[in-house]
Write a protein that holds these residues in place. Structure first.
Motif, short mmCIF file in Angstrom:
data_model
loop_
_atom_site.label_atom_id
_atom_site.label_comp_id
_atom_site.label_asym_id
_atom_site.label_seq_id
_atom_site.Cartn_x
_atom_site.Cartn_y
_atom_site.Cartn_z
N THR A 61 0.85 -1.18 0.00
CA THR A 61 0.00 0.00 0.00
C THR A 61 0.88 1.23 0.00
O THR A 61 1.90 1.26 0.68
N GLN A 62 0.49 2.22 -0.76
CA GLN A 62 1.28 3.44 -0.81
C GLN A 62 1.14 4.21 0.50
O GLN A 62 0.06 4.36 1.05
N VAL A 63 2.26 4.71 0.98
CA VAL A 63 2.28 5.41 2.25
C VAL A 63 1.59 6.76 2.16
O VAL A 63 1.06 7.26 3.14
N ARG A 64 1.53 7.35 0.98
CA ARG A 64 0.97 8.70 0.87
C ARG A 64 -0.50 8.76 1.30
O ARG A 64 -0.96 9.80 1.72
N ALA A 69 -4.40 11.07 5.27
CA ALA A 69 -5.28 10.86 6.43
C ALA A 69 -4.74 11.60 7.64
O ALA A 69 -5.51 12.21 8.40
N PHE A 70 -3.43 11.58 7.83
CA PHE A 70 -2.82 12.28 8.95
C PHE A 70 -3.01 13.78 8.82
O PHE A 70 -3.35 14.46 9.81
N LEU A 71 -2.84 14.31 7.63
CA LEU A 71 -3.07 15.74 7.42
C LEU A 71 -4.53 16.11 7.66
O LEU A 71 -4.83 17.17 8.21
N TYR A 72 -5.44 15.24 7.26
CA TYR A 72 -6.85 15.49 7.52
C TYR A 72 -7.12 15.57 9.03
O TYR A 72 -7.83 16.45 9.50
N LEU A 114 3.53 23.76 5.33
CA LEU A 114 4.63 24.16 4.45
C LEU A 114 5.68 23.06 4.36
O LEU A 114 6.20 22.78 3.27
N TYR A 115 5.97 22.42 5.48
CA TYR A 115 6.93 21.31 5.48
C TYR A 115 6.42 20.16 4.61
O TYR A 115 7.17 19.59 3.82
N GLY A 120 6.90 17.41 -0.83
CA GLY A 120 6.18 16.82 -1.95
C GLY A 120 5.05 15.88 -1.56
O GLY A 120 4.60 15.08 -2.38
N VAL A 121 4.63 15.97 -0.33
CA VAL A 121 3.57 15.07 0.15
C VAL A 121 2.23 15.45 -0.48
O VAL A 121 1.40 14.58 -0.74
N LEU A 122 2.01 16.71 -0.76
CA LEU A 122 0.71 17.15 -1.23
C LEU A 122 0.53 17.06 -2.74
O LEU A 122 -0.47 17.49 -3.26
#
Length: 125
Positions: A61-64, A69-72, A114-115, A120-122
């Motif tokens: 499964t892709q970690v992104r 979900a964590f950002l949410y 911003l981090y 490149g997470v977003l």
């Protein structure tokens, strides 16, 4: 002997609890009695989102997706803090102090966002 009104509140709570437990027990019991029990091979297969299981039982499964979900969760917690702040902000004597505190809080969240953006997470690719 009179029972004080203090204990009357407990009897109401106890009665509601007993009625709730009985309701759940009757619902589960009637469901067990009324449902058909016809086990077949297809019913015993693993069900995953309407897709038939194919291949091995281990998949990457892709970690992104977890990062999204964590950002949410972070921004959901942010909104939990913003709503009470909005109600206190209008109260006399709280305006300036709560405004500074909320901007500090939003600054921490902005640094985290911003981090994530710099890493490149977003990006959806």
């Amino acid at each position: 002997m009179d029972v004080p009104d203090y204990f009357h509140g407990y009897s109401v709570v106890g009665l509601v609890a007993v009625v709730g437990v009985l309701f759940v027990a009757v619902a589960f019991g009637s469901g067990r009695l009324l449902r058909p029990v016809v086990p077949t091979r297809e019913k015993m297969l693993t069900y995953e989102c309407g897709v038939d299981p194919v291949g091995d039982d281990w998949a990457h499964t892709q970690v992104r997706y977890y990062v999204y979900a964590f950002l949410y969760v972070i921004f959901a917690i942010d909104s939990i803090f913003l709503f009470p702040w909005a109600t206190v902000f209008a109260a006399p004597g709280y305006g300036g102090a709560t405004l500074v505190e909320m901007f500090i809080f939003l600054g921490f969240l902005a640094v985290g966002l911003l981090y994530a953006w710099k890493k490149g997470v977003l990006t959806w690719a």
